[in-house]
Design a protein around this motif. Sequence first.
Motif, PDB file in Angstrom:
ATOM      1  N   ASN A  46      -8.742   2.419  -6.767  1.00 15.65           N
ATOM      2  CA  ASN A  46      -7.275   2.346  -6.776  1.00 15.65           C
ATOM      3  C   ASN A  46      -6.720   1.175  -5.996  1.00 15.65           C
ATOM      4  O   ASN A  46      -5.632   0.694  -6.274  1.00 15.65           O
ATOM      5  CB  ASN A  46      -6.668   3.584  -6.088  1.00 15.65           C
ATOM      6  CG  ASN A  46      -6.660   4.805  -6.980  1.00 15.65           C
ATOM      7  OD1 ASN A  46      -6.625   5.911  -6.482  1.00 15.65           O
ATOM      8  ND2 ASN A  46      -6.683   4.610  -8.271  1.00 15.65           N
ATOM      9  N   HIS A  47      -7.417   0.805  -4.954  1.00 11.52           N
ATOM     10  CA  HIS A  47      -6.807  -0.118  -3.992  1.00 11.52           C
ATOM     11  C   HIS A  47      -7.917  -0.742  -3.168  1.00 11.52           C
ATOM     12  O   HIS A  47      -9.041  -0.220  -3.149  1.00 11.52           O
ATOM     13  CB  HIS A  47      -5.845   0.674  -3.084  1.00 11.52           C
ATOM     14  CG  HIS A  47      -4.876  -0.186  -2.327  1.00 11.52           C
ATOM     15  ND1 HIS A  47      -4.205  -1.232  -2.898  1.00 11.52           N
ATOM     16  CD2 HIS A  47      -4.471  -0.158  -1.020  1.00 11.52           C
ATOM     17  CE1 HIS A  47      -3.426  -1.803  -1.979  1.00 11.52           C
ATOM     18  NE2 HIS A  47      -3.573  -1.168  -0.838  1.00 11.52           N
TER      19      HIS A  47
ATOM     20  N   LEU B 190       1.890   6.752  -6.831  1.00  8.67           N
ATOM     21  CA  LEU B 190       0.920   7.824  -7.103  1.00  8.67           C
ATOM     22  C   LEU B 190       1.566   9.198  -6.912  1.00  8.67           C
ATOM     23  O   LEU B 190       1.290  10.140  -7.655  1.00  8.67           O
ATOM     24  CB  LEU B 190      -0.311   7.683  -6.199  1.00  8.67           C
ATOM     25  CG  LEU B 190      -1.241   6.491  -6.492  1.00  8.67           C
ATOM     26  CD1 LEU B 190      -2.366   6.417  -5.466  1.00  8.67           C
ATOM     27  CD2 LEU B 190      -1.826   6.585  -7.910  1.00  8.67           C
TER      28      LEU B 190
ATOM     29  N   TYR C 296      -4.392  10.389  -1.625  1.00 11.14           N
ATOM     30  CA  TYR C 296      -4.085   9.939  -2.987  1.00 11.14           C
ATOM     31  C   TYR C 296      -5.035   8.868  -3.515  1.00 11.14           C
ATOM     32  O   TYR C 296      -5.363   8.859  -4.700  1.00 11.14           O
ATOM     33  CB  TYR C 296      -2.656   9.399  -3.078  1.00 11.14           C
ATOM     34  CG  TYR C 296      -1.574  10.460  -3.098  1.00 11.14           C
ATOM     35  CD1 TYR C 296      -1.878  11.811  -3.244  1.00 11.14           C
ATOM     36  CD2 TYR C 296      -0.232  10.104  -3.000  1.00 11.14           C
ATOM     37  CE1 TYR C 296      -0.883  12.768  -3.264  1.00 11.14           C
ATOM     38  CE2 TYR C 296       0.775  11.052  -3.032  1.00 11.14           C
ATOM     39  CZ  TYR C 296       0.454  12.387  -3.153  1.00 11.14           C
ATOM     40  OH  TYR C 296       1.446  13.321  -3.185  1.00 11.14           O
ATOM     41  N   PHE C 297      -5.407   7.919  -2.664  1.00 10.08           N
ATOM     42  CA  PHE C 297      -6.254   6.828  -3.161  1.00 10.08           C
ATOM     43  C   PHE C 297      -7.671   7.313  -3.410  1.00 10.08           C
ATOM     44  O   PHE C 297      -8.237   8.074  -2.617  1.00 10.08           O
ATOM     45  CB  PHE C 297      -6.315   5.673  -2.151  1.00 10.08           C
ATOM     46  CG  PHE C 297      -5.072   4.818  -2.116  1.00 10.08           C
ATOM     47  CD1 PHE C 297      -4.500   4.323  -3.279  1.00 10.08           C
ATOM     48  CD2 PHE C 297      -4.490   4.499  -0.894  1.00 10.08           C
ATOM     49  CE1 PHE C 297      -3.360   3.515  -3.230  1.00 10.08           C
ATOM     50  CE2 PHE C 297      -3.354   3.693  -0.838  1.00 10.08           C
ATOM     51  CZ  PHE C 297      -2.780   3.205  -2.008  1.00 10.08           C
ATOM     52  N   MET C 298      -8.224   6.832  -4.523  1.00 11.94           N
ATOM     53  CA  MET C 298      -9.635   7.084  -4.843  1.00 11.94           C
ATOM     54  C   MET C 298     -10.310   5.726  -4.994  1.00 11.94           C
ATOM     55  O   MET C 298      -9.626   4.734  -5.260  1.00 11.94           O
ATOM     56  CB  MET C 298      -9.729   7.858  -6.174  1.00 11.94           C
ATOM     57  CG  MET C 298      -9.199   9.272  -6.094  1.00 11.94           C
ATOM     58  SD  MET C 298     -10.187  10.254  -4.944  1.00 11.94           S
ATOM     59  CE  MET C 298      -9.042  11.568  -4.560  1.00 11.94           C
TER      60      MET C 298
ATOM     61  N   THR D  23       0.837  -1.200   0.000  1.00 14.32           N
ATOM     62  CA  THR D  23       0.000   0.000   0.000  1.00 14.32           C
ATOM     63  C   THR D  23       0.871   1.248   0.000  1.00 14.32           C
ATOM     64  O   THR D  23       0.654   2.191  -0.778  1.00 14.32           O
ATOM     65  CB  THR D  23      -0.921  -0.010   1.235  1.00 14.32           C
ATOM     66  OG1 THR D  23      -1.618  -1.256   1.267  1.00 14.32           O
ATOM     67  CG2 THR D  23      -1.915   1.136   1.192  1.00 14.32           C
TER      68      THR D  23
ATOM     69  N   LYS E  33       2.477   1.733  -3.333  1.00 11.35           N
ATOM     70  CA  LYS E  33       1.531   2.263  -4.320  1.00 11.35           C
ATOM     71  C   LYS E  33       1.323   3.770  -4.109  1.00 11.35           C
ATOM     72  O   LYS E  33       1.198   4.524  -5.086  1.00 11.35           O
ATOM     73  CB  LYS E  33       0.197   1.496  -4.250  1.00 11.35           C
ATOM     74  CG  LYS E  33       0.303   0.108  -4.892  1.00 11.35           C
ATOM     75  CD  LYS E  33      -0.929  -0.746  -4.676  1.00 11.35           C
ATOM     76  CE  LYS E  33      -2.022  -0.469  -5.691  1.00 11.35           C
ATOM     77  NZ  LYS E  33      -3.122  -1.479  -5.585  1.00 11.35           N
TER      78      LYS E  33
END
Length: 395
Positions: free
Chosen positions: A271-272, A111, A266-268, A104, A107
């Motif tokens: 994404n993850h 990003l 950062y994550f949307m 994570t 990643k």
Amino acid sequence: MSEINHLMNVYKRRNIRFVSGRGNYLVDTFGREYLDAISGVAVTSLGHSHPEIAAVIAIQASRLLHTSNMFSIEWQERLAEQLCRISGMSRAFFCNSGAEANETALKLARLHGARKGFQAPEVIVMDKSFHGRTFATLSASGNPAGHAGFAPLVPGFRRVPFGDIDAIRKIAGQACQVTAVLMEPVQGEGGVNVASPDFLRSVRQICTEQGWLLMMDEVQTGLGRTGKWFGFQHADILPDVITVAKALGNGIPVGGCLASGEAAGYFMPGNHGSTFGGNPLACRVGCQVIDIIERDNLLMNASEGGILLRDYLRSQMQDFECVTAIRSHGMMAGIEFSRPCEELADICASQEKLLINVTREKTVRLLPALISTENEIAMIAQRLARATRTWLRKE
Ligand SMILES: *Cc1c(COP(=O)(O)O)cnc(C)c1O
């Protein structure tokens, strides 16, 4: 035990089977009791079969185990809040292991690079580091044996010697697409190598100047192991990303990646994710672990116990000619020998009923539970010293 074993040959296992445990002790199939100085590799920091952990597992198991992350999960929100409070981060993502927590983080580093328009972003990692066994985390790890046969590795890592600030400064002085530094505050698998507060502060400063994310792998050091909630707190710095796992569940699988600042956003959706990550059982146990560490003053116990451990080890172990170094930080200790010492672990288990681990072939690693008493800490050092004498006599 049956003749044929249907397990893949991944681990070198000792021929001992445990059937129960309590506090710092484990009991095998013959009823023999062992003093546990490794805590399932820094996992059972509150000791085995902690009654309150057992109780919340039973309560939550009979109420609700899993709903998926399609719905809001109260215990996940509570654990995120608790972890952010003790770490200074602002958001959490939950998974099931240390490797996934580091995936994570890696990643997030990608990003971060994508935002800067980097085509080939890189993460600075350290020699002798350990970040897990998935492709990205094994590629990040500084253990050549873990790489053998797994080419092609994941690209985008730059390795520097642990503690070498000039090597990092040199990279910063060149044109590069570095986006982050990933490191452990104390290298566990690497042999208990402690980063100095000065090194940590300098890395923080370079990361800030360069716009790199400072990502701390606190999978082994987190949740009180070093005498503070997190290893980086000894240097009075704040990373951008922190990963946790091991002790967070006291044996229930749970991992987390915490972030602050821009990286936290950062994550949307899409994404993850993780099917099991952040389920009500694991997160409730995580909350209970944090509550117990606070209520029972286990940070203080770990820091005072760590000093005792260091002193007992020095008095019992440093006179052996074959001991080349004793390193420790809180309840993490490494005793390095001049030669491979795996046999010493066998002698500890069979003759002294003491469970230890050898890492990097020559270093005995001790990770006693944070609840250890002075008497138990003294016993660990005594038994280890006696086993060392037996080992040397046999050679
Ligand atoms: C154990 C460990 C990991 C990997 O954790 P898993 O739960 O085995 O995937 C990563 N980083 C560090 C520092 C560790 O000690």
